[in-house]
Design a protein around this motif. Structure first.
Motif, PDB file in Angstrom:
ATOM      1  N   GLU A   1       0.837  -1.205   0.000  1.00  0.00           N
ATOM      2  CA  GLU A   1       0.000   0.000   0.000  1.00  0.00           C
ATOM      3  C   GLU A   1       0.873   1.257   0.000  1.00  0.00           C
ATOM      4  OE1 GLU A   1      -4.118   1.552   0.439  1.00  0.00           O
ATOM      5  OE2 GLU A   1      -3.433  -0.524   0.282  1.00  0.00           O
ATOM      6  N   HIS A   2       1.934   1.241   0.813  1.00  0.00           N
ATOM      7  CA  HIS A   2       2.806   2.412   0.898  1.00  0.00           C
ATOM      8  C   HIS A   2       3.636   2.572  -0.368  1.00  0.00           C
ATOM      9  CE1 HIS A   2       5.119   5.600   2.775  1.00  0.00           C
ATOM     10  NE2 HIS A   2       6.238   4.971   2.448  1.00  0.00           N
ATOM     11  N   ALA A   3       4.142   1.462  -0.908  1.00  0.00           N
ATOM     12  CA  ALA A   3       4.890   1.531  -2.164  1.00  0.00           C
ATOM     13  C   ALA A   3       4.028   2.125  -3.274  1.00  0.00           C
ATOM     14  CB  ALA A   3       5.394   0.146  -2.554  1.00  0.00           C
ATOM     15  N   ALA A   4       2.754   1.761  -3.287  1.00  0.00           N
ATOM     16  CA  ALA A   4       1.819   2.304  -4.275  1.00  0.00           C
ATOM     17  C   ALA A   4       1.587   3.789  -4.055  1.00  0.00           C
ATOM     18  CB  ALA A   4       0.505   1.546  -4.226  1.00  0.00           C
ATOM     19  N   GLN A   5       1.509   4.189  -2.808  1.00  0.00           N
ATOM     20  CA  GLN A   5       1.237   5.594  -2.490  1.00  0.00           C
ATOM     21  C   GLN A   5       2.396   6.507  -2.858  1.00  0.00           C
ATOM     22  OE1 GLN A   5       0.318   5.357   1.693  1.00  0.00           O
ATOM     23  NE2 GLN A   5      -1.879   5.084   1.346  1.00  0.00           N
TER      24      GLN A   5
END
Length: 216
Positions: A60-64
């Motif tokens: 999720e953070h990598a995507a953000q």
């Protein structure tokens, strides 16, 4: 020298292909955030190898944080890719369909769609670009060559978004590859497994011939 507007590259998946792309990105002065299904702690060794421009996080953070995001996980898990953090972003899809690993997917068995089109349906507000799926992971960092190198390897690229495709083609050029524009995601079957272009190194002219030779 990074492309305008792209500093951070997020990777959802850090297996052989994801790790190789991360190495290539760091080599070209990008910051990378890698993620996998096992959690950031499992990626400490990779992050140490990549150096200070790399970190590990949840998907999720990598995507953000990624200005551009690479999805490189087994195709059977594509519905696990977070949707909202990827809104409006370019998403590079490296996936291939292997029924023995991914389970049977009727739409792909019948050739009514492509694996990248399925990811695009899952990410309706993202801009999916298919590339890096027809090259062996060890070749990704090793075959990259400067602009103008005779016989520089070319990779096929497909997308339904021409602007996103142009950005990825520019990124490939920076990374060390020529590109062959294959068309839309519906055309990406032309370099999937069991086609002439799959896994075969070729320059741009040679790759176009391999793409044209593909049959369903």
């Amino acid at each position: 020298m990074t492309l305008p507007g792209i500093t951070n590259i997020g990777l959802i998946g850090a297996g052989h292909i994801g790790s190789a792309i991360a190495r290539l990105a760091v080599r070209n002065d990008y910051t990378v955030v890698v993620s996998n299904s096992r959690g950031p702690e499992s990626l400490e060794e990779l992050v140490d190898e990549l150096g200070p421009h790399a970190s590990a996080a949840l998907a999720e953070h990598a995507a953000q944080v990624g200005d551009l995001v690479v999805v490189t996980i087994p195709l059977g898990r594509f519905r696990e890719v977070p949707v909202e953090p990827l809104e409006g972003k370019i998403v590079i899809d490296t996936n291939n369909y292997y029924p023995g690993r991914d389970g049977q997917i009727p739409e792909l068995d019948s050739d009514s769609t492509t694996s990248s089109a399925l990811l695009q349906e899952h990410l309706p507000t993202s801009r999916v670009v298919k590339v890096f799926n027809n090259i062996g992971f060890a070749d990704i960092p090793n075959d990259a060559k400067p602009v103008g190198t005779p016989g520089r390897r070319a990779l096929p690229v497909a997308s339904d978004d021409d602007e996103a495709k142009a950005t990825v083609i520019a990124l490939l050029d920076e990374f060390g590859y020529d590109a062959v524009d294959v068309g839309s995601l519906a055309d990406s079957w032309r370099y999937q497994p069991d086609t002439p272009a799959y896994g075969v190194p070729a320059d741009a002219d040679g790759m176009r011939k391999l793409i044209d030779a593909a049959e369903r």
